[in-house]
Design a protein around this motif. Structure first.
Motif, PDB file in Angstrom:
ATOM      1  N   SER A  74      18.235  51.984  37.731  1.00  0.00           N
ATOM      2  CA  SER A  74      19.089  52.772  38.636  1.00  0.00           C
ATOM      3  C   SER A  74      20.580  52.541  38.435  1.00  0.00           C
ATOM      4  N   LEU A  75      20.996  52.056  37.253  1.00  0.00           N
ATOM      5  CA  LEU A  75      22.415  51.828  37.013  1.00  0.00           C
ATOM      6  C   LEU A  75      23.095  53.014  36.353  1.00  0.00           C
ATOM      7  N   ALA A  76      22.315  54.028  35.974  1.00  0.00           N
ATOM      8  CA  ALA A  76      22.906  55.169  35.269  1.00  0.00           C
ATOM      9  C   ALA A  76      23.783  56.006  36.203  1.00  0.00           C
ATOM     10  N   ARG A  77      23.449  56.052  37.480  1.00  0.00           N
ATOM     11  CA  ARG A  77      24.219  56.852  38.425  1.00  0.00           C
ATOM     12  C   ARG A  77      25.365  56.029  39.002  1.00  0.00           C
ATOM     13  N   GLY A  78      26.354  56.718  39.536  1.00  0.00           N
ATOM     14  CA  GLY A  78      27.433  56.064  40.255  1.00  0.00           C
ATOM     15  C   GLY A  78      28.224  55.075  39.434  1.00  0.00           C
ATOM     16  N   LYS A  79      28.537  55.431  38.181  1.00  0.00           N
ATOM     17  CA  LYS A  79      29.231  54.474  37.313  1.00  0.00           C
ATOM     18  C   LYS A  79      30.636  54.170  37.820  1.00  0.00           C
ATOM     19  N   ALA A  80      31.345  55.179  38.296  1.00  0.00           N
ATOM     20  CA  ALA A  80      32.711  54.951  38.776  1.00  0.00           C
ATOM     21  C   ALA A  80      32.715  54.008  39.975  1.00  0.00           C
ATOM     22  N   LEU A  81      31.781  54.220  40.887  1.00  0.00           N
ATOM     23  CA  LEU A  81      31.675  53.348  42.050  1.00  0.00           C
ATOM     24  C   LEU A  81      31.328  51.927  41.626  1.00  0.00           C
ATOM     25  N   GLY A  82      30.381  51.799  40.700  1.00  0.00           N
ATOM     26  CA  GLY A  82      29.984  50.484  40.224  1.00  0.00           C
ATOM     27  C   GLY A  82      31.139  49.732  39.584  1.00  0.00           C
ATOM     28  N   VAL A  83      31.908  50.424  38.738  1.00  0.00           N
ATOM     29  CA  VAL A  83      33.062  49.793  38.105  1.00  0.00           C
ATOM     30  C   VAL A  83      34.071  49.359  39.166  1.00  0.00           C
ATOM     31  N   GLY A  84      34.258  50.191  40.193  1.00  0.00           N
ATOM     32  CA  GLY A  84      35.225  49.881  41.237  1.00  0.00           C
ATOM     33  C   GLY A  84      34.873  48.630  42.015  1.00  0.00           C
ATOM     34  N   VAL A  85      33.636  48.559  42.537  1.00  0.00           N
ATOM     35  CA  VAL A  85      33.274  47.408  43.379  1.00  0.00           C
ATOM     36  C   VAL A  85      33.184  46.123  42.554  1.00  0.00           C
ATOM     37  N   LEU A  86      32.727  46.228  41.312  1.00  0.00           N
ATOM     38  CA  LEU A  86      32.607  45.022  40.489  1.00  0.00           C
ATOM     39  C   LEU A  86      33.970  44.531  40.005  1.00  0.00           C
ATOM     40  N   THR A  87      34.905  45.448  39.787  1.00  0.00           N
ATOM     41  CA  THR A  87      36.266  45.031  39.434  1.00  0.00           C
ATOM     42  C   THR A  87      36.919  44.282  40.580  1.00  0.00           C
ATOM     43  N   ILE A  88      36.696  44.764  41.794  1.00  0.00           N
ATOM     44  CA  ILE A  88      37.218  44.063  42.971  1.00  0.00           C
ATOM     45  C   ILE A  88      36.597  42.675  43.089  1.00  0.00           C
ATOM     46  N   ARG A  89      35.271  42.607  42.941  1.00  0.00           N
ATOM     47  CA  ARG A  89      34.554  41.337  43.121  1.00  0.00           C
ATOM     48  C   ARG A  89      34.944  40.295  42.082  1.00  0.00           C
ATOM     49  N   HIS A  90      35.077  40.711  40.821  1.00  0.00           N
ATOM     50  CA  HIS A  90      35.177  39.730  39.736  1.00  0.00           C
ATOM     51  C   HIS A  90      36.556  39.632  39.081  1.00  0.00           C
ATOM     52  N   LEU A  91      37.501  40.494  39.458  1.00  0.00           N
ATOM     53  CA  LEU A  91      38.839  40.397  38.885  1.00  0.00           C
ATOM     54  C   LEU A  91      39.917  40.363  39.966  1.00  0.00           C
ATOM     55  N   LEU A  92      39.929  41.371  40.831  1.00  0.00           N
ATOM     56  CA  LEU A  92      41.011  41.479  41.801  1.00  0.00           C
ATOM     57  C   LEU A  92      40.935  40.411  42.887  1.00  0.00           C
ATOM     58  N   THR A  93      39.732  40.121  43.376  1.00  0.00           N
ATOM     59  CA  THR A  93      39.620  39.100  44.422  1.00  0.00           C
ATOM     60  C   THR A  93      39.986  37.705  43.917  1.00  0.00           C
ATOM     61  N   PRO A  94      39.537  37.280  42.722  1.00  0.00           N
ATOM     62  CA  PRO A  94      40.019  35.978  42.218  1.00  0.00           C
ATOM     63  C   PRO A  94      41.538  35.924  42.055  1.00  0.00           C
ATOM     64  N   LEU A  95      42.143  37.017  41.586  1.00  0.00           N
ATOM     65  CA  LEU A  95      43.601  37.037  41.458  1.00  0.00           C
ATOM     66  C   LEU A  95      44.269  36.954  42.827  1.00  0.00           C
ATOM     67  N   LEU A  96      43.691  37.647  43.808  1.00  0.00           N
ATOM     68  CA  LEU A  96      44.217  37.570  45.172  1.00  0.00           C
ATOM     69  C   LEU A  96      44.104  36.147  45.702  1.00  0.00           C
ATOM     70  N   ALA A  97      42.967  35.496  45.469  1.00  0.00           N
ATOM     71  CA  ALA A  97      42.780  34.125  45.939  1.00  0.00           C
ATOM     72  C   ALA A  97      43.789  33.178  45.297  1.00  0.00           C
ATOM     73  N   TRP A  98      44.077  33.391  44.028  1.00  0.00           N
ATOM     74  CA  TRP A  98      45.074  32.570  43.347  1.00  0.00           C
ATOM     75  C   TRP A  98      46.438  32.717  44.023  1.00  0.00           C
ATOM     76  N   GLY A  99      46.826  33.948  44.341  1.00  0.00           N
ATOM     77  CA  GLY A  99      48.089  34.176  45.028  1.00  0.00           C
ATOM     78  C   GLY A  99      48.097  33.588  46.426  1.00  0.00           C
ATOM     79  N   VAL A 100      46.977  33.706  47.136  1.00  0.00           N
ATOM     80  CA  VAL A 100      46.885  33.160  48.494  1.00  0.00           C
ATOM     81  C   VAL A 100      46.969  31.638  48.462  1.00  0.00           C
ATOM     82  N   ALA A 101      46.304  31.008  47.491  1.00  0.00           N
ATOM     83  CA  ALA A 101      46.358  29.547  47.383  1.00  0.00           C
ATOM     84  C   ALA A 101      47.782  29.068  47.163  1.00  0.00           C
ATOM     85  N   ARG A 102      48.531  29.786  46.353  1.00  0.00           N
ATOM     86  CA  ARG A 102      49.934  29.434  46.118  1.00  0.00           C
ATOM     87  C   ARG A 102      50.761  29.646  47.388  1.00  0.00           C
ATOM     88  N   ALA A 103      50.527  30.772  48.060  1.00  0.00           N
ATOM     89  CA  ALA A 103      51.309  31.099  49.252  1.00  0.00           C
ATOM     90  C   ALA A 103      51.057  30.101  50.384  1.00  0.00           C
TER      91      ALA A 103
END
Length: 303
Positions: A212-241
């Motif tokens: 069932s991964l063939a459908r909703g590719k744009a949505l999948g890329v979006g949520v996984l990018t947030i989970r595995h790239l943007l959130t760690p970068l946000l946490a890094w900034g928050v830890a510094r702040a």
């Protein structure tokens, strides 16, 4: 420090669980029962013990708690915003988004506790237990909210019955009241906690699905990018702040880069949504965790 080498034993257990489930008589029904045992008994005992083991200074932990909430709220906001992005929103099915938004901010507690102990020992376990206690109620509400009109129970009921919240709240109450686990019970409780980590990691592997991964590719890329790239970068900034110390920063970044919760697909299916699609995203998130965790932990030297 070679973080990839430290992570290898835990992801090996995930792989073992996957292989056992797919290629032996220990099939999915066996692992569903094992997952229930871990979630409702073994894992709450580990959480309780992790919090009670060492006296907790809430004043000292307040910075980490606030940093965890800020990071979590940031992940929720990014996830909720996906359908409204002009270049992505028109490609996203709103019903699939309601079921999948949780993938972007929920986390696999089994993997988190296993890594915390490996990276920072008893202190790491206590710190990540505090993060779990603070963020699980928030994330459960945020996960259920988009799907609530299709569920049989309201999100408040989902939150107050969560065994992880019950274990964390009771552990905090015991700790702050000055109680501790009796010496005669400590070996038994410790063995229950150790069993929860190994069995929980294998159950996470057994639950992986690639359909069932063939459908909703744009949505999948979006949520996984947030989970595995943007959130760690946000946490890094928050830890510094927030000026967090090394151990607190280590746990916050570990927490931010974890694979999503394996129960995401259970919640989606129970509330009438496309469970198999969410299960596919959970599987990809588990695999991507092997990349995002070393990436996030590599940022520690820059905090």
């Amino acid at each position: 420090m070679h973080y990839a080498q430290l992570l290898f034993p835990d992801f090996s257990l995930i792989l073992i669980g996957y292989l056992l489930c797919r290629y032996t008589a220990l099939n999915r029904p066996v692992w569903q029962a094992a997952e229930a045992l871990v979630y409702f008994f073994l894992f709450p005992v580990l959480l309780f013990q992790s919090i009670v083991r060492t006296p907790l200074d809430l004043g000292a932990a307040s910075g980490l708690m606030a940093a965890g909430l800020v990071t979590g709220l940031g992940g929720i906001a990014m996830s909720y915003a996906l359908p409204y992005l002009p270049w992505l929103g028109r490609r996203i099915d709103r019903r699939d988004h309601a079921a999948s938004a949780q993938v972007a901010f929920r986390f696999n507690s089994f993997i988190g506790l296993a890594l915390a102990e490996r990276l920072a020992g008893a202190q790491g376990l206590q710190l990540i237990a505090v993060l779990i206690g603070v963020c699980v109620p928030l994330f459960n509400v945020a996960a259920v909210w988009p799907m609530a009109r299709h569920g049989e129970r309201g999100f408040l009921g989902e939150v107050v019955r969560n065994p992880l919240i019950i274990a964390t709240a009771s552990g905090l109450a015991f700790n702050l009241a000055g109680f501790s686990i009796p010496d005669w019970a400590t070996p038994t409780v410790s063995r229950i906690g150790a069993a929860s980590i190994a069995l929980g990691l294998m159950a996470a592997g057994a639950g992986m699905q690639f359909q069932s991964l063939a459908r909703g590719k744009a949505l999948g890329v979006g949520v996984l990018t947030i989970r595995h790239l943007l959130t760690p970068l946000l946490a890094w900034g928050v830890a510094r702040a927030f000026g967090l110390g090394h151990a607190e920063s280590l746990m916050l970044l570990t927490f931010a880069a974890l694979p999503t919760a394996s129960s995401c697909y259970v919640l989606a299916a129970r509330m009438g949504y496309n469970g198999p699609y969410v299960a596919g995203l959970v599987t990809l998130s588990t695999l991507l965790g092997m990349l995002s965790l070393p990436f996030a932990l590599g940022l520690i030297g820059q905090v």
